[in-house]
Design an enzyme around this catalytic site. Structure first.
Site, PDB file in Angstrom:
ATOM      1  N   LEU A 214       0.853  -1.194   0.000  1.00  0.00           N
ATOM      2  CA  LEU A 214       0.000   0.000   0.000  1.00  0.00           C
ATOM      3  C   LEU A 214       0.881   1.234   0.000  1.00  0.00           C
ATOM      4  O   LEU A 214       1.742   1.382   0.873  1.00  0.00           O
ATOM      5  CB  LEU A 214      -0.874   0.053   1.267  1.00  0.00           C
ATOM      6  CG  LEU A 214      -2.159  -0.768   1.361  1.00  0.00           C
ATOM      7  CD1 LEU A 214      -2.765  -0.574   2.742  1.00  0.00           C
ATOM      8  CD2 LEU A 214      -3.142  -0.357   0.280  1.00  0.00           C
ATOM      9  N   HIS A 215       0.672   2.117  -0.972  1.00  0.00           N
ATOM     10  CA  HIS A 215       1.438   3.361  -0.944  1.00  0.00           C
ATOM     11  C   HIS A 215       0.736   4.532  -1.619  1.00  0.00           C
ATOM     12  O   HIS A 215       1.155   5.676  -1.464  1.00  0.00           O
ATOM     13  CB  HIS A 215       2.804   3.159  -1.606  1.00  0.00           C
ATOM     14  CG  HIS A 215       2.740   3.097  -3.102  1.00  0.00           C
ATOM     15  ND1 HIS A 215       2.362   1.965  -3.776  1.00  0.00           N
ATOM     16  CD2 HIS A 215       2.986   4.036  -4.056  1.00  0.00           C
ATOM     17  CE1 HIS A 215       2.389   2.199  -5.081  1.00  0.00           C
ATOM     18  NE2 HIS A 215       2.759   3.452  -5.286  1.00  0.00           N
TER      19      HIS A 215
END
Length: 378
Positions: A214-215
């Site tokens: 997740l980014h």
């Protein structure tokens, strides 16, 4: 007696982690004997973790940059401006036949803009990808870079339609395949076994896990969205353990939102950012991948691993139409449904898209050498 033709000097630009996997096969192909090309490398320093940069360059056998601009972090405007200011003197000194940029990071648009203003042709590798979401900074970078480019190399056939809709002539566009997948094929046999990475981290499991990344700002900067995602993912982890290499920015947002407890109570193994070979091994051996990364959507398709994409759209539709990718957004019910389909039915099998055969960089080199020989370079 035949006169030997001088190799055309191409200035290749990288700036951030996603670029490294794309530039490695290009540098190899350009510097191969008889290619008619001579590549030099500029690293803008947009990716400013020196240790991680070194690890990627070493693992992917990328030659050390001829120039390292050392730009570092900042807002989008600051970073783009600093790259432009530092890149211009490099062009003045080197005067290459063309500048090659890859992907869609700030370095891509910044260096393309400087080159075109100085009358130096721009080559864009991974052109024509569109998500339709202009709220993504990368989408703006893609659109503008393509408009500035003289030669555009695409990863999937549909990209040419996107470019034509935007007024770009088809004679500039060449469908060559995916250089990211060149790198995957080249390194797959050397990938670090996931069992080794997990054992080093003290994991209680070595198989049957899901891999999570997740980014995206849309996922991690909004505390409500981040809470919804982590709550659902924590629930999944009680059935399927998750391995989560955490981007430093994501880790900071989790703490700022007061969500650390969600992870500590879950069966989620938190890891620092991983090198390419470690990440490749984790992907290859995973039961599934949950991600908001564009590149991972492509890599999982190449590996035949089910991918659940935590975004509302994708700029890589071929991974959905032909690959293993399912787009679910951030809705908990949609995530759970896709997860159950993987667990109960095996997920999407997919197939290898056209030209994802490990030879994209060689196709680029042949086309570019011919293009330069025809006198269309600077």
């Amino acid at each position: 007696m035949a006169i030997e033709q001088t190799a055309a000097r191409i200035l290749c630009v990288v700036g951030a982690r996603p670029n490294f996997m794309k530039i490695a096969p290009i540098m190899r192909a350009f510097n191969a004997p008889g290619s008619g090309l001579q590549a030099s490398l500029v690293h803008t320093g947009q990716h400013y973790d020196a240790a991680m940069k070194h690890a990627f360059f070493e693992q992917l056998h990328i030659p050390e940059p001829d120039v390292d601009l050392g730009v570092g972090s900042g807002t989008h405007a600051e970073q783009t401006a600093h790259i432009m200011l530092k890149f211009e003197p490099v062009l003045d000194a080197q005067r290459p036949a063309a500048v090659l940029v890859v992907g869609d990071v700030n370095s891509t648009i910044a260096c393309a803009l400087v080159a075109v203003k100085k009358g130096i042709p721009v080559i864009h590798v991974e052109a024509g990808l569109r998500s339709g979401d202009r709220g993504m900074p990368e989408e703006i970078n893609r659109i503008l870079t393509d408009q500035l480019s003289d030669l555009l190399f695409t990863t999937e056939a549909s990209a040419a339609d996107n470019l034509e809709r935007e007024g770009i002539s088809r004679d500039k566009v060449h469908f060559v395949g995916n250089v990211m997948i060149d790198t995957l094929h080249y390194n797959l046999a050397s990938a670090t076994p996931s069992a080794h990475t997990l054992a080093e981290a003290g994991a209680a499991f070595t198989q049957g896990y899901g891999l999570l990344t997740l980014h995206r700002p849309s996922n991690v900067d909004d505390a409500d969205v981040l809470r919804r995602l982590l709550t659902e993912l924590a629930g999944i982890s009680h059935e399927t353990p998750l391995v989560f290499p955490v981007h430093p920015r994501t880790r900071a947002r989790i703490s700022e939102a007061g969500l650390d407890a969600l992870l500590s109570d879950a069966n989620i193994l938190l890891l620092p950012p991983q090198g390419y070979l470690e990440m490749l091994g984790l992907m290859r051996d995973a039961r599934m991948v949950l991600t908001d990364s564009g590149g991972i959507q492509e890599e999982t398709t190449a590996l035949g691993v089910p991918c659940i994409t935590l975004r509302e759209s994708t700029e890589r539709p071929i991974t959905v139409a032909q690959g293993t990718n399912t787009i679910v957004g951030t809705d908990a019910a949609a995530i759970r449904k896709a997860y159950r389909e993987v667990m109960d039915l095996g997920g999407k099998a997919g197939r290898q898209p056209e030209h994802w055969d490990g030879q994209a960089a060689e196709r680029i080199a042949v086309i570019l050498a011919r293009w330069c020989a025809d006198g269309r370079a600077a």
